[in-house]
Write an enzyme that holds these catalytic residues in place. Sequence first.
Site, PDB file in Angstrom:
ATOM      1  N   TYR A 271       5.580   0.485  -2.423  1.00  0.00           N
ATOM      2  CA  TYR A 271       5.251   1.225  -3.640  1.00  0.00           C
ATOM      3  C   TYR A 271       6.383   1.069  -4.641  1.00  0.00           C
ATOM      4  CZ  TYR A 271       4.021   5.393  -6.480  1.00  0.00           C
ATOM      5  OH  TYR A 271       3.703   6.271  -7.486  1.00  0.00           O
TER       6      TYR A 271
ATOM      7  N   LYS B 140       1.529  -1.151  -3.828  1.00  0.00           N
ATOM      8  CA  LYS B 140       1.089  -0.361  -4.979  1.00  0.00           C
ATOM      9  C   LYS B 140       2.089  -0.636  -6.091  1.00  0.00           C
ATOM     10  CE  LYS B 140       0.474   4.416  -6.610  1.00  0.00           C
ATOM     11  NZ  LYS B 140       0.605   5.855  -6.272  1.00  0.00           N
TER      12      LYS B 140
ATOM     13  N   VAL C 140      -4.663   2.472  -6.385  1.00  0.00           N
ATOM     14  CA  VAL C 140      -4.281   3.712  -5.710  1.00  0.00           C
ATOM     15  C   VAL C 140      -4.311   4.772  -6.792  1.00  0.00           C
ATOM     16  CG1 VAL C 140      -2.548   4.943  -4.367  1.00  0.00           C
ATOM     17  CG2 VAL C 140      -2.888   2.487  -4.009  1.00  0.00           C
TER      18      VAL C 140
END
Length: 287
Positions: A134, A162, A204
């Site tokens: 992420y 992400k 997401v």
Amino acid sequence: MNFGQVVTAMVTPFDQNGQIDFDKTTELIEHLINTGTDALVVAGTTGESPTLSASEKIALFEHSVKIVAGRIPVIAGTGTNNTSGSIELTKQAENVGVDGVMLVSPYYNKPSQQGMYAHFKAIADSTTLPVMLYNIPGRCIVNMSADLVVELSKIKNIVAMKEASGNLDQVTAIISNTSDDFYVYSGDDSLTLPLLAVGGHGIVSVAAHVIGKEMKQMVTAYNNGEIEEAAKLHQQLLPIMKSLFIAPNPSPVKAALALKGLNVGGVRLPLIPLTEIEKEQLAKIIK
């Protein structure tokens, strides 16, 4: 592992005393599954992870796994800026049966690219679970470069990312230099369609709490080659996506859920609820 295309970064419901409301969590999980969510991220930023204790996170992981009952993947937010602490939390999450983990860039420490590589590798090596990286430099200060992500993608169980840098050039470089089974997700709802257009896999999402069916419809239209239809849906949904960030996340989305009839409680300090003016502004757009 393919986590699907519309992954929801789930809020954490709280009761009137500011404790986790597990009954509301059950209700929220059912709502999300019924409105198109392909996978859940539990105890991520939208889940107010900075204010959840380790024991609260494990209880939330365990409850989510029980309620989901294998219908969709459960991804546990186990990344922190403490490598050993992240390893311990990841091991505990694996023990309660989650399907994957999300590891955010180490915040505050400001590590180098080499330091981030060592951090993520150490955590990935400690688990058999698939890992989603992420990148969110707006919150973490540090940016995971495309070169760093490409190297990390060579680690067997690092399977997805992400990307919330907002930099489509960087996203494109990552996609073009990683294998086809490394999936890149947008970390910004408003960039879902642009990211799909450059070869990304999905989103997401925060907005999927309130427009999950519509988000899924847009992604499906794009997949089916209905580009104009997908563009129209993007244009229609954009004001709602933007409205969910009129104040620090997740205060607006929790207020939006209440407007939709699903009251998941307030937020923990240092976050605060929306002002009355902000609530009115949000209600006009949501309705």
